[in-house]
Motif scaffolding. Sequence first.
Motif, short mmCIF file in Angstrom:
data_model
loop_
_atom_site.label_atom_id
_atom_site.label_comp_id
_atom_site.label_asym_id
_atom_site.label_seq_id
_atom_site.Cartn_x
_atom_site.Cartn_y
_atom_site.Cartn_z
N UNK A 1 0.84 -1.20 0.00
CA UNK A 1 0.00 0.00 0.00
C UNK A 1 0.87 1.25 0.00
N UNK A 2 0.68 2.07 -1.02
CA UNK A 2 1.50 3.28 -1.17
C UNK A 2 0.79 4.54 -0.70
N UNK A 3 -0.44 4.42 -0.23
CA UNK A 3 -1.18 5.58 0.24
C UNK A 3 -2.48 5.79 -0.52
N UNK A 4 -3.28 6.71 -0.03
CA UNK A 4 -4.56 7.04 -0.67
C UNK A 4 -4.32 7.67 -2.04
N UNK A 5 -5.37 7.65 -2.89
CA UNK A 5 -5.23 8.25 -4.21
C UNK A 5 -5.40 9.77 -4.14
N UNK B 1 -9.95 -0.28 2.66
CA UNK B 1 -9.39 -0.74 3.92
C UNK B 1 -9.99 -2.12 4.21
N UNK B 2 -9.14 -3.14 4.28
CA UNK B 2 -9.61 -4.52 4.25
C UNK B 2 -9.03 -5.35 5.40
N UNK C 1 -13.95 -1.72 3.70
CA UNK C 1 -14.42 -0.34 3.82
C UNK C 1 -13.81 0.52 2.72
N UNK C 2 -14.53 1.53 2.31
CA UNK C 2 -13.98 2.57 1.44
C UNK C 2 -13.78 3.82 2.29
N UNK C 3 -12.55 4.28 2.33
CA UNK C 3 -12.21 5.49 3.08
C UNK C 3 -12.06 6.65 2.11
N UNK C 4 -12.63 7.80 2.47
CA UNK C 4 -12.51 9.00 1.65
C UNK C 4 -12.18 10.18 2.57
N UNK D 1 -10.84 8.38 13.08
CA UNK D 1 -10.34 8.91 11.81
C UNK D 1 -9.40 7.91 11.15
N UNK D 2 -9.41 7.90 9.82
CA UNK D 2 -8.59 6.95 9.06
C UNK D 2 -7.69 7.67 8.06
N UNK D 3 -7.39 8.93 8.35
CA UNK D 3 -6.63 9.75 7.41
C UNK D 3 -5.14 9.46 7.39
N UNK D 4 -4.64 8.75 8.39
CA UNK D 4 -3.20 8.44 8.47
C UNK D 4 -3.01 6.94 8.54
#
Length: 263
Positions: free
Chosen positions: A75-79, A86-87, A108-111, A244-247
């Motif tokens: 995993x290289x990070x969010x787009x 997130x699995x 889950x889909x994180x945005x 939060x799932x930003x990091x």
Amino acid sequence: MTLNLSELLTKVERIALQAGDAIMAVYARDFSIEEKDDKSPLTAADMAAHRVIMAGLRALPQGIPVLSEEDIGSFAGADANGRYWLVDPLDGTKEFIKRNGEFTVNIALIENGRPVLGVVVAPALGVSYLAARGVAAFKVEWADGKTAERTPIRVAGKPTDGATWRVMGSRSHPSPDLADWLETLGRHDMVPMGSSLKLCLVAEGKADVYPRLGPTCLWDTGAAHAVVEQAGGRVETLEGEALDYAAPSEKLNPYFVVWGHGD
């Protein structure tokens, strides 16, 4: 790019059910148990479900990156839109090993740090929970391999003064900090359960609260968090901030509480 979350929810549900089938194929036979670097258990079912989910999500046209518990290094990070999958291919491996049925597939889909879509499948129990922002939260029960209709679910709301709180607790991860928290809560009944099912029972109104005063990872909670929120509940840190799932590089959640009401 704007996503059609309703359409995407149906596709992800199908992927999660296929992963559940892969898990149950292992569940039906003898299997070996390995130990990961963090001392947590790993079985062939974890990896079988992982492969099904990775293939399914990567085949979707959106091209959203995937963070799976079983392949963190890829995993290289969010787009560019702040999105990632997130699995947890098999949440509750200890329950799987005990053969008590309390294990799940979590997608889950994180945005932008928020869970906007979640699918939780408990293949041994024949039940799924799913939700997406702007769609709703649902429970699906099936028998004999045939999927039933989606049933909308809502949280129960805050118990009245003097009522007994229905509290979910971890079956395999007791917490020494929990007793003090429960004393503050007041009169309560505790129900132990494994995996992300604890959050889902709050979401469907069968429990009022789930305090988790112990370690969890992002993939343990993301999918069920989406279900709780779309059912009208909250998943908050002890300071009252939304989980939060930003990091995702941090991997570990802070202590949190799942509330079966919106205030």
